[in-house]
Design a protein around this motif. Sequence first.
Motif, PDB file in Angstrom:
ATOM      1  N   THR A  86       0.843  -1.192   0.000  1.00 28.95           N
ATOM      2  CA  THR A  86       0.000   0.000   0.000  1.00 28.95           C
ATOM      3  C   THR A  86       0.885   1.251   0.000  1.00 28.95           C
ATOM      4  O   THR A  86       1.802   1.341   0.803  1.00 28.95           O
ATOM      5  CB  THR A  86      -0.874   0.016   1.266  1.00 28.95           C
ATOM      6  OG1 THR A  86      -1.570  -1.226   1.336  1.00 28.95           O
ATOM      7  CG2 THR A  86      -1.862   1.157   1.237  1.00 28.95           C
ATOM      8  N   TYR A  87       0.595   2.204  -0.908  1.00 25.81           N
ATOM      9  CA  TYR A  87       1.394   3.446  -0.899  1.00 25.81           C
ATOM     10  C   TYR A  87       0.560   4.672  -0.536  1.00 25.81           C
ATOM     11  O   TYR A  87       1.054   5.792  -0.494  1.00 25.81           O
ATOM     12  CB  TYR A  87       2.130   3.628  -2.236  1.00 25.81           C
ATOM     13  CG  TYR A  87       1.299   4.059  -3.414  1.00 25.81           C
ATOM     14  CD1 TYR A  87       0.472   3.165  -4.065  1.00 25.81           C
ATOM     15  CD2 TYR A  87       1.363   5.368  -3.886  1.00 25.81           C
ATOM     16  CE1 TYR A  87      -0.286   3.556  -5.150  1.00 25.81           C
ATOM     17  CE2 TYR A  87       0.612   5.775  -4.972  1.00 25.81           C
ATOM     18  CZ  TYR A  87      -0.209   4.869  -5.603  1.00 25.81           C
ATOM     19  OH  TYR A  87      -0.966   5.262  -6.675  1.00 25.81           O
ATOM     20  N   GLY A  88      -0.719   4.461  -0.234  1.00 24.62           N
ATOM     21  CA  GLY A  88      -1.572   5.554   0.211  1.00 24.62           C
ATOM     22  C   GLY A  88      -3.033   5.162   0.045  1.00 24.62           C
ATOM     23  O   GLY A  88      -3.308   4.150  -0.590  1.00 24.62           O
ATOM     24  N   LEU A 102       6.086   0.115   2.443  1.00 27.93           N
ATOM     25  CA  LEU A 102       6.487   0.449   1.077  1.00 27.93           C
ATOM     26  C   LEU A 102       7.986   0.225   0.883  1.00 27.93           C
ATOM     27  O   LEU A 102       8.424  -0.359  -0.123  1.00 27.93           O
ATOM     28  CB  LEU A 102       6.120   1.919   0.822  1.00 27.93           C
ATOM     29  CG  LEU A 102       6.278   2.456  -0.583  1.00 27.93           C
ATOM     30  CD1 LEU A 102       5.379   1.685  -1.551  1.00 27.93           C
ATOM     31  CD2 LEU A 102       5.911   3.940  -0.631  1.00 27.93           C
ATOM     32  N   THR A 103       8.759   0.668   1.850  1.00 26.94           N
ATOM     33  CA  THR A 103      10.215   0.580   1.725  1.00 26.94           C
ATOM     34  C   THR A 103      10.692  -0.871   1.737  1.00 26.94           C
ATOM     35  O   THR A 103      11.533  -1.265   0.925  1.00 26.94           O
ATOM     36  CB  THR A 103      10.890   1.370   2.871  1.00 26.94           C
ATOM     37  OG1 THR A 103      10.327   2.667   2.902  1.00 26.94           O
ATOM     38  CG2 THR A 103      12.378   1.464   2.663  1.00 26.94           C
ATOM     39  N   PHE A 151       7.513  -4.850  -8.559  1.00 34.23           N
ATOM     40  CA  PHE A 151       6.901  -4.255  -7.372  1.00 34.23           C
ATOM     41  C   PHE A 151       5.690  -3.443  -7.836  1.00 34.23           C
ATOM     42  O   PHE A 151       5.739  -2.766  -8.854  1.00 34.23           O
ATOM     43  CB  PHE A 151       7.921  -3.340  -6.676  1.00 34.23           C
ATOM     44  CG  PHE A 151       7.287  -2.234  -5.879  1.00 34.23           C
ATOM     45  CD1 PHE A 151       6.711  -2.501  -4.658  1.00 34.23           C
ATOM     46  CD2 PHE A 151       7.230  -0.936  -6.381  1.00 34.23           C
ATOM     47  CE1 PHE A 151       6.104  -1.490  -3.934  1.00 34.23           C
ATOM     48  CE2 PHE A 151       6.618   0.075  -5.671  1.00 34.23           C
ATOM     49  CZ  PHE A 151       6.052  -0.198  -4.435  1.00 34.23           C
ATOM     50  N   VAL A 152       4.590  -3.532  -7.078  1.00 30.33           N
ATOM     51  CA  VAL A 152       3.400  -2.729  -7.408  1.00 30.33           C
ATOM     52  C   VAL A 152       2.928  -1.966  -6.179  1.00 30.33           C
ATOM     53  O   VAL A 152       2.725  -2.557  -5.118  1.00 30.33           O
ATOM     54  CB  VAL A 152       2.209  -3.603  -7.871  1.00 30.33           C
ATOM     55  CG1 VAL A 152       1.141  -2.731  -8.530  1.00 30.33           C
ATOM     56  CG2 VAL A 152       2.652  -4.672  -8.818  1.00 30.33           C
ATOM     57  N   GLY A 153       2.762  -0.673  -6.335  1.00 28.97           N
ATOM     58  CA  GLY A 153       2.173   0.144  -5.275  1.00 28.97           C
ATOM     59  C   GLY A 153       0.661   0.068  -5.398  1.00 28.97           C
ATOM     60  O   GLY A 153       0.108   0.177  -6.492  1.00 28.97           O
ATOM     61  N   ILE A 154      -0.021  -0.142  -4.271  1.00 30.74           N
ATOM     62  CA  ILE A 154      -1.477  -0.327  -4.308  1.00 30.74           C
ATOM     63  C   ILE A 154      -2.172   0.790  -3.537  1.00 30.74           C
ATOM     64  O   ILE A 154      -1.735   1.188  -2.464  1.00 30.74           O
ATOM     65  CB  ILE A 154      -1.861  -1.706  -3.699  1.00 30.74           C
ATOM     66  CG1 ILE A 154      -1.290  -2.849  -4.552  1.00 30.74           C
ATOM     67  CG2 ILE A 154      -3.365  -1.856  -3.526  1.00 30.74           C
ATOM     68  CD1 ILE A 154      -1.866  -2.957  -5.951  1.00 30.74           C
ATOM     69  N   ASN A 155      -3.265   1.274  -4.115  1.00 28.55           N
ATOM     70  CA  ASN A 155      -4.131   2.243  -3.457  1.00 28.55           C
ATOM     71  C   ASN A 155      -5.003   1.490  -2.443  1.00 28.55           C
ATOM     72  O   ASN A 155      -5.753   0.587  -2.805  1.00 28.55           O
ATOM     73  CB  ASN A 155      -4.993   2.936  -4.525  1.00 28.55           C
ATOM     74  CG  ASN A 155      -5.903   4.006  -3.942  1.00 28.55           C
ATOM     75  OD1 ASN A 155      -6.425   3.862  -2.837  1.00 28.55           O
ATOM     76  ND2 ASN A 155      -6.111   5.064  -4.706  1.00 28.55           N
ATOM     77  N   LEU A 202      -3.644  10.176  -0.953  1.00 30.46           N
ATOM     78  CA  LEU A 202      -4.018   9.546  -2.232  1.00 30.46           C
ATOM     79  C   LEU A 202      -5.532   9.355  -2.333  1.00 30.46           C
ATOM     80  O   LEU A 202      -6.192   9.023  -1.357  1.00 30.46           O
ATOM     81  CB  LEU A 202      -3.311   8.192  -2.337  1.00 30.46           C
ATOM     82  CG  LEU A 202      -3.457   7.418  -3.633  1.00 30.46           C
ATOM     83  CD1 LEU A 202      -2.750   8.124  -4.763  1.00 30.46           C
ATOM     84  CD2 LEU A 202      -2.883   5.999  -3.482  1.00 30.46           C
ATOM     85  N   ASN A 203      -6.068   9.571  -3.511  1.00 35.91           N
ATOM     86  CA  ASN A 203      -7.491   9.378  -3.751  1.00 35.91           C
ATOM     87  C   ASN A 203      -7.717   8.282  -4.777  1.00 35.91           C
ATOM     88  O   ASN A 203      -6.766   7.775  -5.354  1.00 35.91           O
ATOM     89  CB  ASN A 203      -8.095  10.694  -4.254  1.00 35.91           C
ATOM     90  CG  ASN A 203      -9.321  11.035  -3.448  1.00 35.91           C
ATOM     91  OD1 ASN A 203     -10.150  10.157  -3.178  1.00 35.91           O
ATOM     92  ND2 ASN A 203      -9.435  12.280  -3.060  1.00 35.91           N
TER      93      ASN A 203
END
Lengths: 157, 335
Positions: free
Chosen positions: B82-84, B95-96, B109-113, B333-334
């Motif tokens: 999760t990044y936000g 995240l790190t 790597f995938v950042g997820i809302n 994040l939205n």
Amino acid sequence: MLTILTENPEATKQLGENLGRSLLPGSIVALAGELGSGKTTLVQGIGQGLGINNIIKSPSFVIIHEYSGRVPLYHLDLYRLASLQEISSLGYEEYFYEKNGIVAIEWAEKMKDLLPPEFLKIKLEIVNLSKRKITLESYGSSYNKVIEKLKRLACFY
Amino acid sequence: MKKMLILGIETSCDETAAAIVENGKRTLSNVVASQVELHQKFQGIVPELASRKHLELIIPVIKEALKEGGVKLKNLDAIAATYGPGLLGSLLVGLTIAKGIAYTLRIPFVGINHLEAHLYVNFLQYPQVSPPLVGLIISGGHTELIYLSKEGEYKVLGTTRDDAAGEAFDKVARILNLGYPGGPAIEEIAKKGNPHSIPLPLTHFKEDTLDFSFSGIKTAVLYYVKDLQKRGEFIPTADLAASFQLKVAQMLTQNLSKAAHLKKVKQVILGGGVSSNLFLRSFLEKEKPEGIELFFPSLELCTDNAVMVAACAYPKIKKGKASPLSLDAQPNLNL
């Protein structure tokens, strides 16, 4: 010092809007008052006064919300914070001294030893279900002008 | 076809969570270390404490997820975190570490809302769920009414104008001295109360909107309590909790029904901690418009978890939509 009675949330918001129009970049507004006293409502008004179109929501959960308007608004909420030590780790100095926006802090009394010498203190008290007693006080002299301006507008609340 | 193993990591708020999901569907492990006990002492979240605790817990939680899933680190095909939105310090921990593992293993790597993940759980659990549909995320930090026209196309139809739904539960629990977290405390004591005993106002907006407001209901509870205190009278905590819960349920149902009608959808999906409230679930089932099918995630997947993060990453990896390792945490994040 100025004390204003607002009859309903709309009037509280109107006071905030006038305040938002009067505050200079770099201003710090310290809000004190119990749950439901209208702190977020007042900040919503400040946001309107700054020309912010986003909905200003309670930041209780994520502690800080940032909005961009004529001047940026940094909306802090210390509701969930327990001690000065935790508050000091927030990185609030950046908001106070570097970003040059308007900083509005809910539950500001929790960080009273960390506030700079100059700030505008606003105390909100519940009179009855919709009516609020709102007291504005300048710490240091720089907010006296803002208070004077609001005094002239006071008949409209 | 080769199996795709994704490790999901979630640290946006209270929970330190890791999970392994196979092919975006099969949960191999789901580990959640909650900080609720820690925060109970302070009646709320303590951000610095939260990120420090995340740091302490994240490695053991990831190890446990690998062990429980019978998966070796080197066999992972992708990592998602999760990044936000969330607390900055907390987000950064998950995240790190996710980026670090991805870099070391040379895997995507995938950042997820976080909000998308809350809704996505429904796709994981119910194969029949498919857009167009309306989604509602209700938690401590969020109240978002969403229109999903097709996969990945989100439009926010309504949001709270003041307090989030879960925040209102927490604050009313504080007013009623019920402790933290407020949601389960109110749900429990409300079982003994009469939801129609105390008239609380339902906020109406002048204009036609799908937005929500919970602050007025909270203030009404506060005022009711103060009034009784002033007169030295007994405070009917259970009745107040039940009446408050009913009003929240009414406000949510009203907008959800309106949105479903407006967008002419047949399916409505829910997510977020408040959707685990059983009174709300049965109220929605009873009051929903005809012809609408409601989907609630299983209780353990309503609150924050990493299964939703790993599952949500699967279609993105399949489409080659990995995130750059430079991706930063985004507290606001939205969708």
